[in-house]
Scaffold this active site. Structure first.
Site, PDB file in Angstrom:
ATOM      1  NE  ARG A   1     -37.401  58.863  24.062  1.00 22.71           N
ATOM      2  CZ  ARG A   1     -36.088  58.954  24.206  1.00 22.71           C
ATOM      3  NH1 ARG A   1     -35.299  58.053  23.673  1.00 22.71           N
ATOM      4  NH2 ARG A   1     -35.555  59.962  24.865  1.00 22.71           N
TER       5      ARG A   1
ATOM      6  CB  SER B   1     -33.379  56.222  20.258  1.00 22.33           C
ATOM      7  OG  SER B   1     -32.032  56.620  20.298  1.00 22.33           O
TER       8      SER B   1
ATOM      9  CD  GLU C   1     -34.352  53.330   8.278  1.00 19.46           C
ATOM     10  OE1 GLU C   1     -34.007  53.277   7.074  1.00 19.46           O
ATOM     11  OE2 GLU C   1     -33.606  53.732   9.181  1.00 19.46           O
TER      12      GLU C   1
ATOM     13  CG  PHE D   1     -35.930  57.154   9.671  1.00 14.18           C
ATOM     14  CD1 PHE D   1     -35.535  58.074   8.703  1.00 14.18           C
ATOM     15  CD2 PHE D   1     -35.293  57.187  10.904  1.00 14.18           C
ATOM     16  CE1 PHE D   1     -34.526  59.005   8.964  1.00 14.18           C
ATOM     17  CE2 PHE D   1     -34.286  58.114  11.171  1.00 14.18           C
ATOM     18  CZ  PHE D   1     -33.899  59.023  10.197  1.00 14.18           C
TER      19      PHE D   1
ATOM     20  CG  HIS E   1     -37.049  60.092  18.630  1.00 16.25           C
ATOM     21  ND1 HIS E   1     -37.182  58.885  19.277  1.00 16.25           N
ATOM     22  CD2 HIS E   1     -35.951  60.668  19.164  1.00 16.25           C
ATOM     23  CE1 HIS E   1     -36.216  58.740  20.158  1.00 16.25           C
ATOM     24  NE2 HIS E   1     -35.451  59.803  20.118  1.00 16.25           N
TER      25      HIS E   1
ATOM     26  CG  ASP F   1     -31.177  64.570  16.364  1.00 17.63           C
ATOM     27  OD1 ASP F   1     -30.014  64.952  16.591  1.00 17.63           O
ATOM     28  OD2 ASP F   1     -31.565  63.402  16.574  1.00 17.63           O
TER      29      ASP F   1
ATOM     30  NE  ARG G   1     -34.441  63.463  22.367  1.00 15.32           N
ATOM     31  CZ  ARG G   1     -33.965  64.659  22.747  1.00 15.32           C
ATOM     32  NH1 ARG G   1     -34.601  65.753  22.442  1.00 15.32           N
ATOM     33  NH2 ARG G   1     -32.844  64.731  23.429  1.00 15.32           N
TER      34      ARG G   1
HETATM   35  C1  LIG Z   1     -32.490  56.670   7.329  1.00 19.95           C
HETATM   36  C2  LIG Z   1     -31.944  56.820   8.693  1.00 19.95           C
HETATM   37  N1  LIG Z   1     -32.179  55.872   9.609  1.00 19.95           N
HETATM   38  C3  LIG Z   1     -31.711  56.005  10.864  1.00 19.95           C
HETATM   39  C4  LIG Z   1     -30.993  57.107  11.233  1.00 19.95           C
HETATM   40  C5  LIG Z   1     -30.518  57.279  12.650  1.00 19.95           C
HETATM   41  N2  LIG Z   1     -29.055  57.117  12.712  1.00 19.95           N
HETATM   42  C6  LIG Z   1     -28.232  58.179  12.787  1.00 19.95           C
HETATM   43  S1  LIG Z   1     -26.617  57.740  12.794  1.00 19.95           S
HETATM   44  C7  LIG Z   1     -27.002  56.091  12.713  1.00 19.95           C
HETATM   45  C8  LIG Z   1     -25.911  55.069  12.677  1.00 19.95           C
HETATM   46  C9  LIG Z   1     -25.014  55.321  11.543  1.00 19.95           C
HETATM   47  O1  LIG Z   1     -23.866  54.532  11.605  1.00 19.95           O
HETATM   48  P1  LIG Z   1     -22.638  54.903  10.678  1.00 19.95           P
HETATM   49  O2  LIG Z   1     -23.122  55.205   9.317  1.00 19.95           O
HETATM   50  O3  LIG Z   1     -21.645  53.833  10.822  1.00 19.95           O
HETATM   51  O4  LIG Z   1     -22.154  56.285  11.307  1.00 19.95           O
HETATM   52  P2  LIG Z   1     -20.821  56.594  12.140  1.00 19.95           P
HETATM   53  O5  LIG Z   1     -20.372  55.346  12.799  1.00 19.95           O
HETATM   54  O6  LIG Z   1     -19.834  57.080  11.160  1.00 19.95           O
HETATM   55  O7  LIG Z   1     -21.215  57.665  13.112  1.00 19.95           O
HETATM   56  C10 LIG Z   1     -28.384  55.915  12.686  1.00 19.95           C
HETATM   57  C11 LIG Z   1     -29.056  54.620  12.647  1.00 19.95           C
HETATM   58  C12 LIG Z   1     -30.779  58.104  10.244  1.00 19.95           C
HETATM   59  N3  LIG Z   1     -30.123  59.239  10.512  1.00 19.95           N
HETATM   60  N4  LIG Z   1     -31.244  57.927   8.991  1.00 19.95           N
END
Ligand SMILES: Cc1ncc(C[n+]2csc(CCOP(=O)(O)OP(=O)(O)O)c2C)c(N)n1
Ligand SMILES: [Mg+2]
Lengths: 325, 277
Positions: free
Chosen positions: A21, A48, A69, A94, A120, A128, A178
């Site tokens: 990556r 990432s 996505e 995703f 990843h 994870d 990753r």
């Molecule tokens: C469908 C999906 N896309 C991407 C991710 C990767 N991801 C994990 S947390 C996150 C950001 C989430 O932000 P938020 O909902 O505001 O969470 P918080 O600030 O409460 O941690 C992303 C993009 C995921 N888990 N699921």
């Protein structure tokens, strides 16, 4: 073409290790200079997926879609119709599952020029856990008409794949990882679509690997060599179209094929090898990889052993099956 | 809120935060920011007596359900469940390790007290809709709570769930949006602006409450009022600080998904104990 020190590469602690990556991000940042049609789309994971390296240099050609996505994937199709070359990145789970219908209908059906470069992949994502470990992505992408599937094994091959797909007209999926892996190929290596490459040669068995598993397979081949068992080791970055010739010729010679993938054994590299051998040269094929179960949390190397595709498991699979030849 | 109750909930939240930090440090990876931002809400939900649940019988038929739609914040859920007695606290140090009951994202088949598996953002709220519909079908008078991230609200599926919940008049469903203003790549206003959040939910037919997600009086009032709302689903928009309680993590994007090392852990724990004195 191949790092001459390949056999020592894997245990040398000073050997350079780079995640594919990371190589992808650097390649994009370089290519962005020479090709102004490149646009990069990401879904809140640019740090990432390493598209952040492109975003820093070309902020006006970088589009963050937030955590959305499916929207991003169809938007990429739209970009392609406007003459742009969209590179779309997110985690492989995703890209392949969350945006599956968009990949199929917005991108593949019209045959649009979208480069899906997802990171990843596989259970080697590690801690994870299952929700973030793509073990179906190759199966999904491979079965969508018109999508080419590439799984580069190291930093060099990643760079070559990315350079190559710029000139490819049409959709493709690049499977990136990753974890860091040793550099296997020298700069003069040329990646060709539809071609595999033999990294080691021998008559006892054929090992076919791709992506994260190639360096593990090299380790296994070395262990076998120490025991006097020499194998053909084929790196198959081009999973679709696959290199039929190199597999058939090797299988004819050795009579035993072991495939190794960080993916479900249903639908991935192992299946692709079986499909072609069934038609062209039936042979015994042992498919190592994830045996049709979900991944789980854990250290990547612990998982690779637990799921049975570490170098010892590969070497054992070869030895145990020699007697059937 | 009764002042003794408030003191108790504050202490529980401190303990939850300390456990979050400890478990993430032991794991060497994971998500502190979004776990810390909803610790007060978890303390209220699980220790105020508002939920009808039984740690001795995690699968109890008529229990209330909690869906952590933003599954990456599971350390807050695990710490809370352990404290509540669903499993031994010693499990916390196995977080994210091979063979652990505590997966990197919630797994309903591995962890007692987890009502649904999540981790792919956007899906949990739809699962909660299904639970609320199922409960109504059985004339089963339970409540379903779903904790949703503000970045998570980028997902189209969230808005499909939001639409369906009001269509089916799911007054047994309470969504809590953890409005901490951050996602992974930066501030939500810069990455994908989801504001105005309350207007969006209310225009989809939800009753909304906007609160400070670290203020127990407001949390209690919104949840209690929310439970009594009839004929429509309820959304509590909780303004929070990502990384709340650990000064050096607060509102810092990079603490979304980075675990503290040993030194940072000590600093964090002293922050938590100081911040809440
Ligand atoms: C469908 C999906 N896309 C991407 C991710 C990767 N991801 C994990 S947390 C996150 C950001 C989430 O932000 P938020 O909902 O505001 O969470 P918080 O600030 O409460 O941690 C992303 C993009 C995921 N888990 N699921
Ligand atoms: Mg957030």
């Amino acid at each position: 073409m191949i790092n001459s020190d390949i056999k020592n590469l894997l245990n040398s602690s000073n050997g350079k290790k780079i995640a594919t990556r990371a190589a992808y991000g650097s390649a994009l940042a370089e290519l962005g200079e020479v090709n102004e049609d490149i646009v990069v789309l990401d879904c809140d994971l640019s740090k990432s997926t390493k598209t952040s390296l492109f975003a820093e240099k070309f902020p006006e050609r970088f589009f963050n879609f937030g955590v959305a996505e499916s929207n991003m994937m169809s938007a990429a199709a739209g970009f392609a119709t406007m003459g742009k070359i969209p590179f779309v990145s997110t985690f492989s789970v995703f890209a392949s599952k969350r945006a599956c219908d968009q990949v199929s209908i917005s991108v593949a059906y019209p045959g649009l020029n979208v480069k899906i470069c997802a990171t990843h992949s596989g259970i080697t994502v590690g801690e994870d856990g299952a929700t973030h470990q793509a073990i179906e992505d190759v199966a999904i992408m491979r079965s969508i008409p018109g999508i080419k599937v590439f799984s580069p094994a190291d930093a060099t091959e990643t760079k070559k794949v990315i350079e190559k797909i710029i000139d490819l007209k049409g959709p493709c999926y690049v499977r990136l990882c990753r974890g860091s892996v040793p550099v296997i190929f020298n700069d003069d290596y040329e990646f060709e679509i539809g071609k595999g490459i033999k990294i080691m040669e021998g008559d006892s068995a054929t090992i076919v690997a791709a992506g994260f598993t190639t360096h593990i397979a090299i380790e296994a081949a070395k262990k076998l060599e120490d025991e006097g068992i020499e194998v053909d080791l084929i790196n198959m970055a081009s999973i679709k179209p696959i290199d039929e010739n190199i597999v058939v010729e090797s299988a004819k010679k050795t009579g035993l094929v072991v495939t190794v993938e960080d993916h479900n054994v249903i639908g991935g590299l192992g299946s692709a090898v079986c499909e072609l051998l069934c038609a062209k040269n039936p042979a015994r094929v042992i498919r190592l990889g994830v045996q049709d179960k979900f991944g789980t949390s854990g250290d990547p190397s612990v998982l690779v052993s637990a799921y049975g595709f570490d170098s010892d498991s590969i070497a054992s699979a070869v030895k145990e099956n020699l007697r059937y030849k | 809120m009764d002042s003794n109750l408030k003191k108790m909930l504050e202490q529980k939240a401190r303990d939850i935060r300390v456990d979050i930090i400890n478990m993430l440090c032991a794991a060497g990876s994971g998500h502190p920011g979004g776990s810390l931002s909803i610790a007060d809400i978890f303390s209220y939900l699980y220790f105020s007596g508002i939920l009808n649940i039984d740690p001795a019988d995690p699968g109890k038929e008529n229990r209330d359900r909690v869906v952590l739609s933003k599954g990456h914040a599971c350390p807050v859920l695990y710490a809370t469940l352990a404290m509540k007695g669903y499993f031994d606290r010693s499990e916390l140090k196995t977080l994210r390790k091979y063979g652990s009951i505590l997966q990197g994202h919630p797994d309903m088949n591995k962890t007692p007290g987890v009502d649904i598996s999540t981790g792919s953002l956007g899906q949990g709220l739809s699962c909660a809709v299904g639970m609320a519909l199922g409960a109504k079908l059985d004339k089963n008078d339970i409540k379903v709570f779903a904790i949703v991230g503000d970045g998570e609200c980028d997902e189209g599926q969230i808005w499909e769930a939001v639409m369906s919940a009001s269509h089916y008049r799911l007054d047994n469903l309470i969504a809590i949006v953890d409005l901490n203003g951050l996602q992974i790549d930066g501030f939500t206003k810069d990455i994908m602006d989801t504001s105005p959040m309350a207007e969006k939910w209310s225009s989809f037919g939800w009753k909304t409450f906007e609160i400070d997600g670290h203020n127990y009086d407001m949390i209690e009032e919104a949840v209690k009022k929310g439970i009594s709302v009839k004929g429509k689903p309820v959304c509590i928009i909780a303004r929070t600080t990502k990384g709340k309680g650990v000064a050096f993590m607060e509102n810092i994007c990079d603490w979304h998904g980075t675990a503290p090392d040993k030194e940072q852990k000590e600093k964090a724990i002293s922050d938590i104990n100081k911040a809440c004195l």
